[in-house]
Enzyme design. Sequence first.
Site, mmCIF file in Angstrom:
data_model
loop_
_atom_site.group_PDB
_atom_site.id
_atom_site.type_symbol
_atom_site.label_atom_id
_atom_site.label_comp_id
_atom_site.label_asym_id
_atom_site.label_seq_id
_atom_site.Cartn_x
_atom_site.Cartn_y
_atom_site.Cartn_z
ATOM 1 N N ARG A 55 0.827 -1.224 0.000
ATOM 2 C CA ARG A 55 0.000 0.000 0.000
ATOM 3 C C ARG A 55 0.857 1.268 0.000
ATOM 4 O O ARG A 55 0.397 2.341 -0.380
ATOM 5 C CB ARG A 55 -1.000 -0.003 1.162
ATOM 6 C CG ARG A 55 -1.909 1.226 1.144
ATOM 7 C CD ARG A 55 -3.191 1.093 1.953
ATOM 8 N NE ARG A 55 -3.026 0.405 3.210
ATOM 9 C CZ ARG A 55 -2.367 0.875 4.261
ATOM 10 N NH1 ARG A 55 -1.786 2.061 4.216
ATOM 11 N NH2 ARG A 55 -2.295 0.162 5.367
ATOM 12 N N TYR A 115 -16.933 12.435 -17.128
ATOM 13 C CA TYR A 115 -17.278 11.079 -16.734
ATOM 14 C C TYR A 115 -18.293 11.141 -15.584
ATOM 15 O O TYR A 115 -18.236 12.035 -14.737
ATOM 16 C CB TYR A 115 -15.998 10.348 -16.294
ATOM 17 C CG TYR A 115 -16.230 8.896 -16.021
ATOM 18 C CD1 TYR A 115 -16.526 8.019 -17.046
ATOM 19 C CD2 TYR A 115 -16.177 8.406 -14.722
ATOM 20 C CE1 TYR A 115 -16.764 6.683 -16.799
ATOM 21 C CE2 TYR A 115 -16.405 7.065 -14.468
ATOM 22 C CZ TYR A 115 -16.699 6.213 -15.513
ATOM 23 O OH TYR A 115 -16.941 4.889 -15.261
ATOM 24 N N ASP A 188 -8.425 15.303 -17.376
ATOM 25 C CA ASP A 188 -8.710 13.884 -17.580
ATOM 26 C C ASP A 188 -8.506 13.616 -19.064
ATOM 27 O O ASP A 188 -9.309 14.021 -19.901
ATOM 28 C CB ASP A 188 -10.138 13.561 -17.135
ATOM 29 C CG ASP A 188 -10.475 12.073 -17.241
ATOM 30 O OD1 ASP A 188 -9.860 11.377 -18.081
ATOM 31 O OD2 ASP A 188 -11.362 11.611 -16.499
ATOM 32 N N LYS A 213 -8.829 1.821 -19.643
ATOM 33 C CA LYS A 213 -9.286 2.025 -21.010
ATOM 34 C C LYS A 213 -8.126 1.779 -21.980
ATOM 35 O O LYS A 213 -7.629 0.680 -22.063
ATOM 36 C CB LYS A 213 -9.893 3.429 -21.134
ATOM 37 C CG LYS A 213 -10.869 3.786 -20.001
ATOM 38 C CD LYS A 213 -12.161 3.003 -20.040
ATOM 39 C CE LYS A 213 -13.086 3.249 -18.871
ATOM 40 N NZ LYS A 213 -13.371 4.627 -18.540
HETATM 41 C C1 LIG Z 1 -13.793 5.289 -17.559
HETATM 42 C C2 LIG Z 1 -13.422 6.700 -17.311
HETATM 43 C C3 LIG Z 1 -13.054 7.109 -16.024
HETATM 44 C C4 LIG Z 1 -13.115 6.178 -14.841
HETATM 45 O O1 LIG Z 1 -12.166 5.176 -14.899
HETATM 46 P P1 LIG Z 1 -12.346 3.769 -14.120
HETATM 47 O O2 LIG Z 1 -11.043 3.105 -14.409
HETATM 48 O O3 LIG Z 1 -13.544 3.110 -14.701
HETATM 49 O O4 LIG Z 1 -12.535 4.090 -12.687
HETATM 50 C C5 LIG Z 1 -12.676 8.420 -15.857
HETATM 51 N N1 LIG Z 1 -12.661 9.283 -16.878
HETATM 52 C C6 LIG Z 1 -13.004 8.928 -18.129
HETATM 53 C C7 LIG Z 1 -12.967 9.933 -19.224
HETATM 54 C C8 LIG Z 1 -13.409 7.616 -18.385
HETATM 55 O O5 LIG Z 1 -13.777 7.274 -19.621
#
Ligand SMILES: *Cc1c(COP(=O)(O)O)cnc(C)c1O
Length: 397
Positions: A55, A115, A188, A213
């Site tokens: 951790r 998101y 993001d 992703k």
């Molecule tokens: C999927 C996504 C997230 C969240 O990510 P997780 O790994 O599912 O927690 C945040 N921002 C964007 C733009 C996303 O497409």
Amino acid sequence: MEPVHLATRAVHAGNGVDPATGAIRRPIVAANSYALPGDPSELDWSGTATRLYTRNGGANQGWLEDKLVALEDPSGVTPGGCAAVALASGVAALHAVFFTFLRTGDHVVSSDVTYVATHRLLTELLPQRWGVTATLVDSSDPDAVRAAIRPRTRLVHVETPANPTTRITDVDAVAAVAHEAGALLSVDATFATPVLQRPLERGADLVVHSLTKYVNGHGDAMGGAVLGRRELVERIRADAMVDAGGVISPFNAWLIARGAVTLPMRMRAHCAGAQQVAEYLETRPEVAYVAYPGLASHPQHELASRTLDGGYGGMLAFALDGPPERQNRFVAALRIITSAVSLGHDESLVVHVGAGSSGRAAHFPPEFRRLGHLRLSVGLEDPRDLVADLEQALARS
Ligand SMILES: *Cc1c(COP(=O)(O)O)cnc(C)c1O
């Protein structure tokens, strides 16, 4: 010799010879704990400088972070050096930014299209639990961001291209606005990945990725990351990872580091496929709209062309004219494209999100609110097969 090109860095960064076995791939180090020094009495049990407990930072996490830094800041522009912290999910990474840098009474200016968990964190959870407020704006308009700044604005947070509308924000312009106000800018960049845009090179202070992703790319592991100046990232590591616990598992870190090796070549294929699919959909009379930054019809097409490198991403949104049942029939008729959430996988994924104007959808363009949208993540299949799949499904719906 430091490799300069992204594809080379994606292959080599973070990899190395395992000294115990001579293997030329990093092993999975599943251990929770690491051998303590002979005299541990002076150790900081909440520290991250010494390997101690997973951790506080594990070996696979560290190697993944090395690869992410090599991709996000290839020319070393980050003052004082770029660092990464890999966390359990993209949302853990977003939460880590908010948790580390915001205090009661602080204010955030955020993109109004983000998101879904970001939207809920900023509009419900942080205001109700911590007394942090947020103003949501159309971040594609830097003047709207400037007008929303208040004396206690500590953070500007944008998502570009935005999920699900693919709206583009001008990171350079918004960074200037944030810095004028003494606020941090976090971006993001999950849809763009470091292959298409590196926001730190454009003035952002923090970049957030859902590694779940494109970076992993194979739909089999969850992770998230925040990158930026070392001093900022180390605060996140101390507060949000060690003491709030959002650490990534060694196996997921290993899988994501493995997937990221092919990120540059995969992104080129995602972009080429999405462009072909978007252009096809735009020719079809059944299709009411197509949102894709690579189309001349996209409201920020010119900005996207100027600020994204070598493509417009693998994500698009569209809708068929007609009632919601038609969109459902269409999705059910698809044979190659899978109906599932998530994105950036090897296989193409589609999600039907219904019409409506409440909550987050209040900020969607009118055609999204009226007809709903099909969010399509164009995968690595041959685009000709994807177009054929869409064509046969249109014919049957
Ligand atoms: C999927 C996504 C997230 C969240 O990510 P997780 O790994 O599912 O927690 C945040 N921002 C964007 C733009 C996303 O497409």
